[in-house]
Design an enzyme around this catalytic site. Structure first.
Site, PDB file in Angstrom:
ATOM      1  N   GLN A 213      14.080 -10.336  68.013  1.00 30.89           N
ATOM      2  CA  GLN A 213      13.844  -8.974  67.584  1.00 30.89           C
ATOM      3  C   GLN A 213      13.532  -8.902  66.076  1.00 30.89           C
ATOM      4  O   GLN A 213      12.815  -8.094  65.723  1.00 30.89           O
ATOM      5  CB  GLN A 213      15.124  -8.034  67.859  1.00 30.89           C
ATOM      6  CG  GLN A 213      14.567  -6.680  67.782  1.00 30.89           C
ATOM      7  CD  GLN A 213      15.931  -5.650  68.230  1.00 30.89           C
ATOM      8  OE1 GLN A 213      16.852  -6.017  67.950  1.00 30.89           O
ATOM      9  NE2 GLN A 213      15.511  -4.807  69.201  1.00 30.89           N
TER      10      GLN A 213
ATOM     11  N   GLU B  98      -8.395  -5.139  37.525  1.00 33.88           N
ATOM     12  CA  GLU B  98      -8.912  -3.634  37.692  1.00 33.88           C
ATOM     13  C   GLU B  98      -7.766  -2.960  37.298  1.00 33.88           C
ATOM     14  O   GLU B  98      -7.591  -1.700  37.973  1.00 33.88           O
ATOM     15  CB  GLU B  98      -9.645  -3.596  39.079  1.00 33.88           C
ATOM     16  CG  GLU B  98     -10.945  -4.354  38.936  1.00 33.88           C
ATOM     17  CD  GLU B  98     -12.084  -3.977  39.883  1.00 33.88           C
ATOM     18  OE1 GLU B  98     -11.906  -2.774  40.157  1.00 33.88           O
ATOM     19  OE2 GLU B  98     -12.737  -4.870  40.286  1.00 33.88           O
TER      20      GLU B  98
ATOM     21  N   ARG C 264     -11.881   0.314  42.467  1.00 34.70           N
ATOM     22  CA  ARG C 264     -10.544   0.095  42.820  1.00 34.70           C
ATOM     23  C   ARG C 264     -10.516  -0.103  44.258  1.00 34.70           C
ATOM     24  O   ARG C 264      -9.653  -0.587  44.912  1.00 34.70           O
ATOM     25  CB  ARG C 264      -9.576   1.107  42.297  1.00 34.70           C
ATOM     26  CG  ARG C 264      -9.165   0.521  40.549  1.00 34.70           C
ATOM     27  CD  ARG C 264      -8.443   1.612  39.812  1.00 34.70           C
ATOM     28  NE  ARG C 264      -8.463   0.817  38.646  1.00 34.70           N
ATOM     29  CZ  ARG C 264      -8.057   1.557  37.331  1.00 34.70           C
ATOM     30  NH1 ARG C 264      -7.728   2.972  37.518  1.00 34.70           N
ATOM     31  NH2 ARG C 264      -7.798   1.035  36.280  1.00 34.70           N
TER      32      ARG C 264
HETATM   33  C1  FAD Z   1      -8.758 -13.733  37.834  1.00 39.61           C
HETATM   34  C2  FAD Z   1      -8.898 -12.305  37.034  1.00 39.61           C
HETATM   35  C3  FAD Z   1     -10.088 -11.979  36.989  1.00 39.61           C
HETATM   36  C4  FAD Z   1     -10.169 -10.907  36.054  1.00 39.61           C
HETATM   37  N1  FAD Z   1     -11.476 -10.204  36.007  1.00 39.61           N
HETATM   38  C5  FAD Z   1     -12.075  -9.493  35.141  1.00 39.61           C
HETATM   39  C6  FAD Z   1     -13.116  -9.154  34.712  1.00 39.61           C
HETATM   40  O1  FAD Z   1     -14.125  -9.337  35.580  1.00 39.61           O
HETATM   41  N2  FAD Z   1     -13.422  -8.307  33.670  1.00 39.61           N
HETATM   42  C7  FAD Z   1     -12.644  -7.739  33.102  1.00 39.61           C
HETATM   43  O2  FAD Z   1     -12.952  -7.076  32.021  1.00 39.61           O
HETATM   44  N3  FAD Z   1     -11.263  -8.288  33.037  1.00 39.61           N
HETATM   45  C8  FAD Z   1     -10.860  -8.870  34.087  1.00 39.61           C
HETATM   46  N4  FAD Z   1      -9.588  -9.398  34.150  1.00 39.61           N
HETATM   47  C9  FAD Z   1      -8.513  -8.904  33.375  1.00 39.61           C
HETATM   48  C10 FAD Z   1      -7.657  -7.918  34.071  1.00 39.61           C
HETATM   49  O3  FAD Z   1      -8.191  -6.669  34.452  1.00 39.61           O
HETATM   50  C11 FAD Z   1      -6.237  -7.869  33.173  1.00 39.61           C
HETATM   51  O4  FAD Z   1      -5.739  -9.186  33.126  1.00 39.61           O
HETATM   52  C12 FAD Z   1      -5.354  -6.821  33.578  1.00 39.61           C
HETATM   53  O5  FAD Z   1      -6.065  -5.538  33.104  1.00 39.61           O
HETATM   54  C13 FAD Z   1      -4.168  -6.893  32.635  1.00 39.61           C
HETATM   55  O6  FAD Z   1      -4.297  -7.029  31.338  1.00 39.61           O
HETATM   56  P1  FAD Z   1      -3.498  -8.204  30.502  1.00 39.61           P
HETATM   57  O7  FAD Z   1      -3.805  -9.774  31.385  1.00 39.61           O
HETATM   58  O8  FAD Z   1      -4.015  -8.324  29.295  1.00 39.61           O
HETATM   59  O9  FAD Z   1      -1.964  -7.820  30.671  1.00 39.61           O
HETATM   60  P2  FAD Z   1      -1.313  -6.959  29.708  1.00 39.61           P
HETATM   61  O10 FAD Z   1      -2.127  -5.529  29.799  1.00 39.61           O
HETATM   62  O11 FAD Z   1      -0.690  -7.622  28.645  1.00 39.61           O
HETATM   63  O12 FAD Z   1       0.036  -6.476  30.572  1.00 39.61           O
HETATM   64  C14 FAD Z   1       1.250  -7.424  30.806  1.00 39.61           C
HETATM   65  C15 FAD Z   1       2.173  -6.788  31.401  1.00 39.61           C
HETATM   66  O13 FAD Z   1       2.509  -5.393  30.939  1.00 39.61           O
HETATM   67  C16 FAD Z   1       2.438  -4.306  31.873  1.00 39.61           C
HETATM   68  N5  FAD Z   1       2.131  -2.850  31.077  1.00 39.61           N
HETATM   69  C17 FAD Z   1       1.108  -2.858  30.274  1.00 39.61           C
HETATM   70  N6  FAD Z   1       0.904  -1.705  29.640  1.00 39.61           N
HETATM   71  C18 FAD Z   1       2.005  -1.030  30.290  1.00 39.61           C
HETATM   72  C19 FAD Z   1       2.403   0.207  29.998  1.00 39.61           C
HETATM   73  N7  FAD Z   1       1.841   1.068  29.190  1.00 39.61           N
HETATM   74  N8  FAD Z   1       3.550   0.470  30.830  1.00 39.61           N
HETATM   75  C20 FAD Z   1       4.198  -0.526  31.517  1.00 39.61           C
HETATM   76  N9  FAD Z   1       3.881  -1.648  31.651  1.00 39.61           N
HETATM   77  C21 FAD Z   1       2.702  -2.132  31.122  1.00 39.61           C
HETATM   78  C22 FAD Z   1       1.389  -4.826  32.715  1.00 39.61           C
HETATM   79  O14 FAD Z   1       1.314  -3.982  33.946  1.00 39.61           O
HETATM   80  C23 FAD Z   1       1.700  -6.243  32.796  1.00 39.61           C
HETATM   81  O15 FAD Z   1       2.742  -6.317  33.832  1.00 39.61           O
HETATM   82  C24 FAD Z   1      -9.340 -10.311  35.119  1.00 39.61           C
HETATM   83  C25 FAD Z   1      -8.149 -10.897  35.212  1.00 39.61           C
HETATM   84  C26 FAD Z   1      -7.716 -11.857  36.196  1.00 39.61           C
HETATM   85  C27 FAD Z   1      -6.322 -12.729  36.120  1.00 39.61           C
END
Ligand code: FAD
Length: 386
Positions: free
Chosen positions: A278, A363, A242
């Site tokens: 400013q 991440e 991170r």
């Molecule tokens: C370009 C890109 C590269 C990536 N690379 C990798 C990789 O190399 N390896 C890998 O494993 N993953 C990877 N990811 C996945 C990334 O880590 C996930 O997209 C991310 O962790 C969010 O998960 P999700 O997309 O399922 O969203 P969700 O978990 O469905 O979340 C949707 C929304 O809900 C919010 N949310 C979720 N839980 C809570 C909670 N308890 N309370 C309040 N809000 C909440 C989230 O913050 C978000 O705003 C990548 C994603 C992208 C877009």
């Protein structure tokens, strides 16, 4: 500000800046437009020793400290965040092996990764399991000397380009987070293929792809750590990486700020340079201050790790959260300072604007960082470090 970087750290940062400005910056807009995976940049990263800079020396890595590593990432992100993301995924995909691999596993997989001859990737996320990784469905059923993996990982950076994949799967579906294990899976293993390639808002030249496991047989000796330890290993890995996402955010924000400062000095409106208004001067003052604060948080957590801290979950989440939200704000203001030109593809601002956004998502989203920070504070009290 150099945060007291020593000569070696400064030299690494300077070398990264030269390479990034000479070679990555001039191609960044082109590969963003074409979404072409930049193998030429990968080669340059390898030749400079950056792909394996934070890997242990005994396996052929650079053995660099974390401060040097984040400083180099910052400079590469400043020129091209797609390229920096590829480098970051090399570290992310290899860290579980570095943290939990046996000497035999390390001897087998680490040298080509440390040399940058092979790329790594990290497969945790699934369509129904992002922030809540414990909801994953990919299973790893033990069968004699193998595990049989079935399921689909999504959004995997370096997916398709990488040779080695750290994949998390459920070995005991009833055991929640304690039923998840990590495996090293090689490209070409029967039953392992690649699915959809994502067409993205930003970091368009980095590969983001599905990993498909259809009764994919992986030998037991490819399991990283004990059975059931995969979830903890994923979280430990993210604690280490991170700060690197924070460095990416600082790099993009610095690029946007530099452009805004230059533009505000050159652009005349109502008879004098923008920078003399400013409102704009104060905007620049705030941006520079926020940028510096974020950089300090990122370098501080890297220095903590270098000093041997064993727990830095709080500091890592704070650095990522603050730096990524700072970048959102700073890039937005930098675009605003450019007026209509900031909106045009002739200027790099709109790319920074799109690229920066990912640092608030991958991440662990900003919401998840806040959950992590709050949980740490509630468990351990004040976050103040002396
Ligand atoms: C370009 C890109 C590269 C990536 N690379 C990798 C990789 O190399 N390896 C890998 O494993 N993953 C990877 N990811 C996945 C990334 O880590 C996930 O997209 C991310 O962790 C969010 O998960 P999700 O997309 O399922 O969203 P969700 O978990 O469905 O979340 C949707 C929304 O809900 C919010 N949310 C979720 N839980 C809570 C909670 N308890 N309370 C309040 N809000 C909440 C989230 O913050 C978000 O705003 C990548 C994603 C992208 C877009």
């Amino acid at each position: 500000m150099q945060f007291g970087l020593n000569d070696e750290q400064l030299a690494a940062k300077e070398a990264a800046r030269r390479l990034a400005q000479d070679r990555f910056a001039p191609r960044a807009a082109e590969i963003d437009a074409s979404a072409e995976f930049p193998w030429d940049n990968v080669r340059l990263l390898r030749e400079a020793g950056f792909l394996g800079m934070a890997f242990p020396e005994e396996y052929g890595g650079g053995g660099a400290d974390h401060v040097s590593h984040v400083a180099v990432k910052e400079e590469i992100a400043r020129a091209c965040l797609s390229t920096c993301t590829i480098m970051a995924a090399q570290y992310l995909g290899s860290l579980p092996l570095m943290l939990a691999g046996t000497p035999q596993q390390k001897a087998r997989f680490l040298p080509p990764l440390a040399a940058g001859e092979r790329l790594a990737a990290f497969g945790l996320t699934e369509a129904g399991a992002g922030s809540d990784a414990s909801a994953m469905r990919t299973s790893a059923r033990r069968d004699g000397d193998s595990y049989v993996l079935t399921g689909v990982k999504c959004f995997v950076t370096n997916g398709g380009a990488a040779d080695f994949y750290t994949v998390f799967a459920k070995t005991d579906p009833q055991a929640g987070t304690r039923g998840i294990s990590a495996f090293m899976v090689e490209k070409g293993t029967p039953g392992f293929s690649f699915g959809k390639s994502e067409n993205k808002l930003g970091i368009r030249a980095s590969a983001t792809r599905e990993l498909v496991f259809d009764e994919c047989r992986v030998p037991v000796e490819n399991r990283l750590g004990a059975e059931g330890s995969g979830y903890k290993l994923a979280l430990r890995t993210l604690d280490h990486t991170r700060p690197g996402v924070g460095a990416e955010a600082v790099g993009v924000a610095q690029a946007a700020f530099d452009a805004a400062l230059r533009y505000a000095s050159e652009r005349s409106v109502f008879g004098s340079p923008l920078a003399e208004k400013q409102v704009i001067a104060f905007m620049l003052a705030d941006m520079a201050t926020q940028l510096e604060a974020a950089r300090l948080l990122v370098y501080r957590v890297a220095a903590l790790i270098d000093a041997g801290a064993t727990t830095f979950t709080l500091a890592a989440a704070q650095a990522k959260l603050f730096a990524s939200e700072m970048a959102h704000h700073v890039v937005d203001k930098a675009l605003q300072i450019h007026g209509g030109y900031g909106y045009m593809k002739e200027f790099p601002l709109e790319r920074y604007y799109r690229d920066q956004r990912i640092t608030e998502i991958y991440e662990g989203t900003s919401e998840i960082q806040r959950l992590v920070i709050a949980a740490q504070l509630l468990r351990n009290g004040s976050g103040e470090r002396r």
